[in-house]
Write an enzyme that holds these catalytic residues in place. Structure first.
Site, short mmCIF file in Angstrom:
data_model
loop_
_atom_site.label_atom_id
_atom_site.label_comp_id
_atom_site.label_asym_id
_atom_site.label_seq_id
_atom_site.Cartn_x
_atom_site.Cartn_y
_atom_site.Cartn_z
N LEU A 36 4.26 -0.05 4.24
CA LEU A 36 4.57 0.68 5.48
C LEU A 36 6.04 1.04 5.60
O LEU A 36 6.92 0.33 5.12
CB LEU A 36 4.13 -0.16 6.69
CG LEU A 36 2.65 -0.53 6.73
CD1 LEU A 36 2.34 -1.31 8.01
CD2 LEU A 36 1.74 0.69 6.61
N VAL B 106 8.00 12.07 9.60
CA VAL B 106 9.23 11.30 9.76
C VAL B 106 10.01 11.39 8.45
O VAL B 106 9.43 11.19 7.36
CB VAL B 106 8.94 9.83 10.13
CG1 VAL B 106 10.23 9.03 10.23
CG2 VAL B 106 8.15 9.77 11.44
N GLY C 146 7.38 6.23 8.90
CA GLY C 146 6.35 7.25 9.10
C GLY C 146 5.08 6.62 9.65
O GLY C 146 4.50 7.09 10.64
N HIS C 147 4.65 5.53 9.00
CA HIS C 147 3.47 4.82 9.49
C HIS C 147 3.71 4.27 10.89
O HIS C 147 2.85 4.34 11.77
CB HIS C 147 3.14 3.63 8.58
CG HIS C 147 2.81 4.00 7.17
ND1 HIS C 147 3.63 3.69 6.11
CD2 HIS C 147 1.73 4.63 6.63
CE1 HIS C 147 3.09 4.11 4.98
NE2 HIS C 147 1.93 4.69 5.26
N ARG D 183 5.53 6.23 -1.85
CA ARG D 183 5.83 6.50 -3.27
C ARG D 183 7.31 6.73 -3.52
O ARG D 183 7.73 6.73 -4.68
CB ARG D 183 5.02 7.71 -3.76
CG ARG D 183 3.52 7.39 -3.87
CD ARG D 183 2.72 8.51 -4.50
NE ARG D 183 1.38 8.10 -4.83
CZ ARG D 183 0.28 8.34 -4.08
NH1 ARG D 183 0.40 9.01 -2.95
NH2 ARG D 183 -0.91 7.93 -4.47
N GLN E 5 -9.97 7.40 -3.82
CA GLN E 5 -9.20 8.62 -3.65
C GLN E 5 -8.15 8.80 -4.75
O GLN E 5 -7.37 9.74 -4.72
CB GLN E 5 -8.55 8.67 -2.27
CG GLN E 5 -7.41 7.68 -2.05
CD GLN E 5 -6.99 7.67 -0.58
OE1 GLN E 5 -7.73 7.24 0.29
NE2 GLN E 5 -5.80 8.15 -0.30
P1 AMP Z 1 -0.75 6.43 3.58
O1 AMP Z 1 -0.46 4.97 3.75
O2 AMP Z 1 0.18 7.13 2.66
O3 AMP Z 1 -2.20 6.70 3.32
O4 AMP Z 1 -0.46 7.07 5.00
C1 AMP Z 1 -1.11 6.63 6.15
C2 AMP Z 1 -0.85 7.61 7.27
O5 AMP Z 1 0.56 7.70 7.52
C3 AMP Z 1 -1.33 9.03 6.93
O6 AMP Z 1 -1.94 9.60 8.07
C4 AMP Z 1 -0.05 9.72 6.57
O7 AMP Z 1 -0.07 11.11 6.79
C5 AMP Z 1 0.93 9.04 7.52
N1 AMP Z 1 2.30 9.20 7.01
C6 AMP Z 1 2.76 8.88 5.77
N2 AMP Z 1 4.05 9.22 5.65
C7 AMP Z 1 4.42 9.78 6.83
C8 AMP Z 1 5.63 10.35 7.32
N3 AMP Z 1 6.73 10.43 6.58
N4 AMP Z 1 5.64 10.83 8.58
C9 AMP Z 1 4.52 10.78 9.35
N5 AMP Z 1 3.35 10.26 8.95
C10 AMP Z 1 3.29 9.76 7.71
#
Ligand code: AMP
Length: 286
Positions: free
Chosen positions: A38, A181, A41-42, A192, A66
């Site tokens: 996390l 974010v 953004g999360h 990543r 996925q």
């Molecule tokens: P992930 O853990 O990459 O599957 O992301 C989980 C959620 O967080 C998804 O809805 C992503 O779009 C969102 N997310 C990931 N990075 C960001 C970011 N930089 N800004 C806003 N939301 C994000």
């Protein structure tokens, strides 16, 4: 601000048990699906859920279905303790951290195929990706049965695929999409990013810089998508090892290419820097 580590449950049965009381009390339930590792953004999604709902569930599950066969499933960062500490800082009520076997029980044989919005861009570069995403998100929505589920615009196409899936399959949930974010220098936050060496982290700024360039060209009256995409590619290729998967200028609802910029337009890109595949996007309004 609460700093209590959220309760963690690993099974669907425990999850439903925890949610029963909240639901019975008429509390509005928010779900933030994540794959962990996390970052802010999360957490922005968690805060949005916290602000609008009475009970916030964050799922942490690195969904194998996925990932393509040559993708980063095995090396995807898993940082559960740090994740829980971050969730404590924003008052998460419940963390759902299932195992692979809990989500895909023996004999799992049902998959969600989303149509045209899942086909271009990420759909072309990552065959089967959205089938895995749509299936796991539908399962999480069925497990938690939230009133509202939160997604980030960072994964623009994913949010669109999920909206489409929820509408087509009459899933009783409101889908909210929250803004991207970014780090102070503009790089979109991503789990990543931690793969990048310091030098590659610097080169990765070409993604954001190329989106900003597109914004300036449009603000100056540029409307020709081929000319804008060419300038973006040129800028991205100044990073020595950048490999472009796509630079797409498309309709934000259908994701079909547009010929010129007339209304709200999505610019989305996927670029590999030092073997790390990064995506970013922005919405432009001429
Ligand atoms: P992930 O853990 O990459 O599957 O992301 C989980 C959620 O967080 C998804 O809805 C992503 O779009 C969102 N997310 C990931 N990075 C960001 C970011 N930089 N800004 C806003 N939301 C994000």
């Amino acid at each position: 601000m609460s700093h209590t580590i959220p309760k963690v449950v690993a099974t669907v049965a425990q999850l439903r048990e925890e949610l029963r009381a909240a639901r019975r009390a008429g509390r509005k339930i928010g779900l933030v699906p994540t794959m962990g590792a996390l970052h802010e953004g999360h957490l922005s999604l968690v805060r949005a859920a916290k602000a609008a709902c009475d009970f916030t569930v964050v799922s942490i599950f690195v969904n194998p279905s996925q990932f393509g066969p040559n993708e980063d499933l095995t090396k995807y960062p898993r940082t559960l303790e740090a994740d829980l500490a971050l969730l404590a800082g924003c008052g998460t009520d419940l963390a759902f951290v299932p195992t692979g076997d809990e989500v895909y029980r023996a004999g799992h044989a049902t998959w969600v195929e989303v149509g045209s919005v899942a086909e271009p861009l990420e759909g072309t570069c990552r065959p089967g990706h959205f089938r895995g995403v749509a299936t796991v998100v539908l399962k999480l929505l069925n497990m938690v049965q939230p009133d509202v589920a939160y997604f980030g615009q960072k994964d623009y196409q994913q949010a669109l695929v999920i909206r489409c899936m929820a509408a087509d399959l009459d899933v009783p949930v409101t889908i909210r999409v929250c803004p991207i974010v970014r780090e102070a220098d503009g790089l979109a936050m991503s789990s990543r990013n931690r793969y990048l060496s310091p030098a590659a982290r610097q080169r990765a700024l070409v993604l954001w810089n190329s989106l900003q360039l597109a914004g300036r060209l449009v603000a100056e009256g540029g409307r020709d998508v081929h000319a804008i995409a060419a300038r973006m590619r040129e800028l991205i290729e100044t990073a020595e090892d950048a490999r472009i998967d796509y630079v797409a200028i498309v309709d934000p609802e259908t994701l079909r290419p547009v010929e010129s910029i007339v209304g709200r337009t999505l610019i989305a890109l996927a670029v590999k820097i030092e073997n790390t595949r990064l995506i970013d996007n922005c919405l432009l309004e001429p």
